[in-house]
Scaffold this active site. Sequence first.
Site, PDB file in Angstrom:
ATOM      1  N   LYS A  22       0.988  -1.407   0.156  1.00  0.00           N
ATOM      2  CA  LYS A  22      -0.089  -0.023  -0.050  1.00  0.00           C
ATOM      3  C   LYS A  22       0.778   1.142   0.056  1.00  0.00           C
ATOM      4  CE  LYS A  22      -1.882   1.626   3.983  1.00  0.00           C
ATOM      5  NZ  LYS A  22      -1.383   3.349   3.977  1.00  0.00           N
ATOM      6  N   ASN A  23       1.697   1.466   0.828  1.00  0.00           N
ATOM      7  CA  ASN A  23       2.482   2.462   1.110  1.00  0.00           C
ATOM      8  C   ASN A  23       3.479   2.692  -0.086  1.00  0.00           C
ATOM      9  OD1 ASN A  23       1.310   3.079   3.384  1.00  0.00           O
ATOM     10  ND2 ASN A  23       2.977   2.626   4.757  1.00  0.00           N
ATOM     11  N   ARG A  94      -3.929  10.820   4.356  1.00  0.00           N
ATOM     12  CA  ARG A  94      -3.000  11.848   4.500  1.00  0.00           C
ATOM     13  C   ARG A  94      -2.185  11.473   3.252  1.00  0.00           C
ATOM     14  NH1 ARG A  94       0.460  14.348   7.456  1.00  0.00           N
ATOM     15  NH2 ARG A  94       2.720  13.844   7.324  1.00  0.00           N
ATOM     16  N   CYS A 118      -5.060   8.392   9.410  1.00  0.00           N
ATOM     17  CA  CYS A 118      -5.163   7.969  10.525  1.00  0.00           C
ATOM     18  C   CYS A 118      -4.956   8.829  11.749  1.00  0.00           C
ATOM     19  CB  CYS A 118      -4.090   6.861  10.941  1.00  0.00           C
ATOM     20  SG  CYS A 118      -4.491   5.267   9.952  1.00  0.00           S
ATOM     21  N   ARG A 123       0.901  15.079  12.863  1.00  0.00           N
ATOM     22  CA  ARG A 123       1.254  14.593  11.613  1.00  0.00           C
ATOM     23  C   ARG A 123       1.264  15.895  10.765  1.00  0.00           C
ATOM     24  NH1 ARG A 123      -0.905   8.757   9.740  1.00  0.00           N
ATOM     25  NH2 ARG A 123       0.989   8.777   8.819  1.00  0.00           N
ATOM     26  N   PRO A 124       2.178  16.995  10.625  1.00  0.00           N
ATOM     27  CA  PRO A 124       2.174  18.127   9.894  1.00  0.00           C
ATOM     28  C   PRO A 124       2.727  17.809   8.442  1.00  0.00           C
ATOM     29  CG  PRO A 124       3.709  18.322  11.736  1.00  0.00           C
ATOM     30  CD  PRO A 124       3.008  17.182  11.977  1.00  0.00           C
ATOM     31  N   ILE A 125       2.732  18.719   7.788  1.00  0.00           N
ATOM     32  CA  ILE A 125       3.317  18.731   6.576  1.00  0.00           C
ATOM     33  C   ILE A 125       4.439  19.613   6.010  1.00  0.00           C
ATOM     34  CG2 ILE A 125       1.675  17.379   5.349  1.00  0.00           C
ATOM     35  CD1 ILE A 125       0.888  19.815   3.878  1.00  0.00           C
ATOM     36  N   ASP A 126       5.116  20.369   7.348  1.00  0.00           N
ATOM     37  CA  ASP A 126       6.052  21.324   7.301  1.00  0.00           C
ATOM     38  C   ASP A 126       7.300  21.067   6.357  1.00  0.00           C
ATOM     39  OD1 ASP A 126       6.226  19.726   9.647  1.00  0.00           O
ATOM     40  OD2 ASP A 126       7.865  21.043  10.140  1.00  0.00           O
ATOM     41  N   LEU A 127       7.614  19.644   6.454  1.00  0.00           N
ATOM     42  CA  LEU A 127       8.883  19.420   5.801  1.00  0.00           C
ATOM     43  C   LEU A 127       8.733  19.364   4.361  1.00  0.00           C
ATOM     44  CD1 LEU A 127      10.187  16.593   8.319  1.00  0.00           C
ATOM     45  CD2 LEU A 127      10.761  18.788   8.289  1.00  0.00           C
ATOM     46  N   ASP A 311       4.739   1.080  12.373  1.00  0.00           N
ATOM     47  CA  ASP A 311       3.630   0.521  11.716  1.00  0.00           C
ATOM     48  C   ASP A 311       3.560  -0.986  12.374  1.00  0.00           C
ATOM     49  OD1 ASP A 311       2.922   2.628  10.415  1.00  0.00           O
ATOM     50  OD2 ASP A 311       3.097   1.887   8.454  1.00  0.00           O
ATOM     51  N   VAL A 333       8.548   7.494  16.705  1.00  0.00           N
ATOM     52  CA  VAL A 333       8.011   8.099  15.348  1.00  0.00           C
ATOM     53  C   VAL A 333       6.898   8.915  15.317  1.00  0.00           C
ATOM     54  CG1 VAL A 333       7.679   7.705  12.936  1.00  0.00           C
ATOM     55  CG2 VAL A 333       9.354   6.130  14.088  1.00  0.00           C
ATOM     56  N   ARG A 403      -8.952  -0.050   4.800  1.00  0.00           N
ATOM     57  CA  ARG A 403      -7.940   0.960   4.132  1.00  0.00           C
ATOM     58  C   ARG A 403      -6.502   0.340   3.824  1.00  0.00           C
ATOM     59  NH1 ARG A 403      -6.427   5.226   7.762  1.00  0.00           N
ATOM     60  NH2 ARG A 403      -4.671   5.288   5.970  1.00  0.00           N
TER      61      ARG A 403
HETATM   62  C1  UD1 Z   1       4.360   6.931   6.204  1.00  0.00           C
HETATM   63  C2  UD1 Z   1       3.705   5.806   5.937  1.00  0.00           C
HETATM   64  C3  UD1 Z   1       3.130   5.350   7.307  1.00  0.00           C
HETATM   65  C4  UD1 Z   1       4.221   5.046   8.491  1.00  0.00           C
HETATM   66  C5  UD1 Z   1       4.941   6.309   8.358  1.00  0.00           C
HETATM   67  C6  UD1 Z   1       6.182   6.208   9.216  1.00  0.00           C
HETATM   68  C7  UD1 Z   1       2.683   5.998   3.679  1.00  0.00           C
HETATM   69  C8  UD1 Z   1       1.449   6.539   2.909  1.00  0.00           C
HETATM   70  N1  UD1 Z   1       2.332   6.208   4.993  1.00  0.00           N
HETATM   71  O1  UD1 Z   1       3.528   8.041   6.737  1.00  0.00           O
HETATM   72  O2  UD1 Z   1       2.304   4.130   7.126  1.00  0.00           O
HETATM   73  O3  UD1 Z   1       3.574   4.873   9.761  1.00  0.00           O
HETATM   74  O4  UD1 Z   1       5.584   6.465   7.049  1.00  0.00           O
HETATM   75  O5  UD1 Z   1       7.057   4.936   8.860  1.00  0.00           O
HETATM   76  O6  UD1 Z   1       3.657   5.858   3.279  1.00  0.00           O
HETATM   77  N2  UD1 Z   1       6.404  14.958  10.202  1.00  0.00           N
HETATM   78  C9  UD1 Z   1       6.684  16.274  10.372  1.00  0.00           C
HETATM   79  N3  UD1 Z   1       6.619  17.098   9.391  1.00  0.00           N
HETATM   80  C10 UD1 Z   1       6.313  16.622   8.093  1.00  0.00           C
HETATM   81  C11 UD1 Z   1       6.068  15.151   7.834  1.00  0.00           C
HETATM   82  C12 UD1 Z   1       6.149  14.461   8.773  1.00  0.00           C
HETATM   83  O7  UD1 Z   1       6.829  16.608  11.430  1.00  0.00           O
HETATM   84  O8  UD1 Z   1       6.329  17.445   7.024  1.00  0.00           O
HETATM   85  C13 UD1 Z   1       6.494  13.771  11.259  1.00  0.00           C
HETATM   86  C14 UD1 Z   1       5.124  12.975  11.378  1.00  0.00           C
HETATM   87  O9  UD1 Z   1       4.329  14.034  12.176  1.00  0.00           O
HETATM   88  C15 UD1 Z   1       5.455  11.974  12.230  1.00  0.00           C
HETATM   89  C16 UD1 Z   1       6.887  11.716  11.563  1.00  0.00           C
HETATM   90  O10 UD1 Z   1       7.338  12.827  11.179  1.00  0.00           O
HETATM   91  O11 UD1 Z   1       5.816  12.199  13.700  1.00  0.00           O
HETATM   92  C17 UD1 Z   1       6.732  10.750  10.576  1.00  0.00           C
HETATM   93  O12 UD1 Z   1       6.287  10.924   9.292  1.00  0.00           O
HETATM   94  P1  UD1 Z   1       6.247  10.584   7.939  1.00  0.00           P
HETATM   95  O13 UD1 Z   1       7.572   9.827   7.849  1.00  0.00           O
HETATM   96  O14 UD1 Z   1       6.205  11.733   7.165  1.00  0.00           O
HETATM   97  O15 UD1 Z   1       5.051   9.560   7.783  1.00  0.00           O
HETATM   98  P2  UD1 Z   1       4.076   9.437   6.385  1.00  0.00           P
HETATM   99  O16 UD1 Z   1       4.838   9.904   5.107  1.00  0.00           O
HETATM  100  O17 UD1 Z   1       2.879  10.547   6.802  1.00  0.00           O
END
Ligand code: UD1
Length: 423
Positions: A22-23, A94, A118, A123-127, A311, A333, A403
């Site tokens: 899936k991922n 997400r 979930c 879970r921000p998207i700042d990065l 996960d 994480v 899902r």
């Molecule tokens: C992906 C996986 C999810 C898995 C996660 C960690 C998919 C579709 N989902 O989620 O199943 O649990 O990797 O292995 O591939 N973060 C920030 N800012 C950002 C982005 C992330 O602070 O811009 C933080 C998140 O809040 C979290 C951590 O980084 O605490 C890890 O997130 P990330 O690796 O981005 O996970 P996803 O890509 O959302």
Amino acid sequence: MAKYIVENSGPLEGTLTISGSKNAVLPLMAASVLTDEKCVICDTPALRDVDVMCALIGSIGGSVQFHEQTNQVELETRNILLEGAPSELAQKMRASVLIMGPLLARTGKAKIALPGGCAIGARPIDLHLKGFQALGAEVIMKQDANFDYVEARAQKLVGSDIYLDFPSVGATENLMMVACMAQGVSTIQNAAEEPEIVDLANFLNKMGARVKGAGTDTIRIEGVPKLKGTKHVVIPDRIETGTFMAAAAITRGRIKLENAVADHVRPVILKLRECGVAVEEDDDFIVVDARGSQLKATNIKTLPYPGFPTDMQSQFMTLLLTAKGKSTIIETVFENRFMHVAQLNKMGARIKYEDRRASIEGPKQLKGAKVSATDLRAGAALVLAGLAASGTTEIDEIYHIERGYERFIEKMRAVGANIRMEG
Ligand code: UD1
């Protein structure tokens, strides 16, 4: 509302074939938007999240055909008709944010409602957004009565050196996709190293991109002006693999998993062995054998790949409830990923947790109860708990589980699990 009814099942035994990841498939589908030519992805799992990604790509003008019988998806986005995805879809998942990078790269514009998925932490998207800015985009936050939006625009995307404060999987993927079409060379430092990143790099390179170093913490991308269509087989799902490995161990059964990559689940294999479970591996299969085993407690700390996957944390918590002694799980994480603890405690688990650390005393004889799948992997952990519990476990909110696990009930039943859907 549909629910799963799970009864004590005894040792699970048999052979299962692992589905496509899936991922991995979600970013590959998003990457297809980078070209106006057709992309074909084989082994695409039939899942709700995949349906959402199909709908998202359709909504921006792509033609998507998902042949569920053959697990093949054909995607062709000749013209982009809309620069943004409908907010309801983005709220459902997400991973919708992954459409932003390809849209920005292809058209210079991308807009998306802030994503859902979930509820495991903020879970921000700042990065992702900081990276878009480093590559030359302007990022603007907007709001209407119902949603918060984020918009990225760029006249020209230019290669840059990007350092990620955390090796985010999604940010690494999104930035790789934009950098593929930016002018010049980009590097992503402290990049995520997950197998899904390598699969995306392989897919992009088949499309004509120049990505090197995927699978290490530094990825180098040389931008190209145009990408072409391709055909690709997605990697097997390592979390589905790990979940069925845990199912075999929890029920003291024996399951052979075909189409499984042992290297992708290395920490899970090693932790199972530490607990006293026999795991045999070959090029494309894994056999987990816990028949007659007395399992021992162990400690787990979740980390970015190649560390123990977050996960798999909840499924392992269920497993450790059946092991003798005191185990500790530290979640590094996500900041809020212990929602399954309250549900497991309803089944008699008595797990204590504070902040990101949980203590588990085993072995505990779990008792069936009415519980809720609070998120995807938490839901899987409750099914596993139900298999080992006495009596009947009733799990609601199962749409979370659907899902992420293809034909979950069918596969579970094939190895002897007493599980059915009601409602
Ligand atoms: C992906 C996986 C999810 C898995 C996660 C960690 C998919 C579709 N989902 O989620 O199943 O649990 O990797 O292995 O591939 N973060 C920030 N800012 C950002 C982005 C992330 O602070 O811009 C933080 C998140 O809040 C979290 C951590 O980084 O605490 C890890 O997130 P990330 O690796 O981005 O996970 P996803 O890509 O959302």
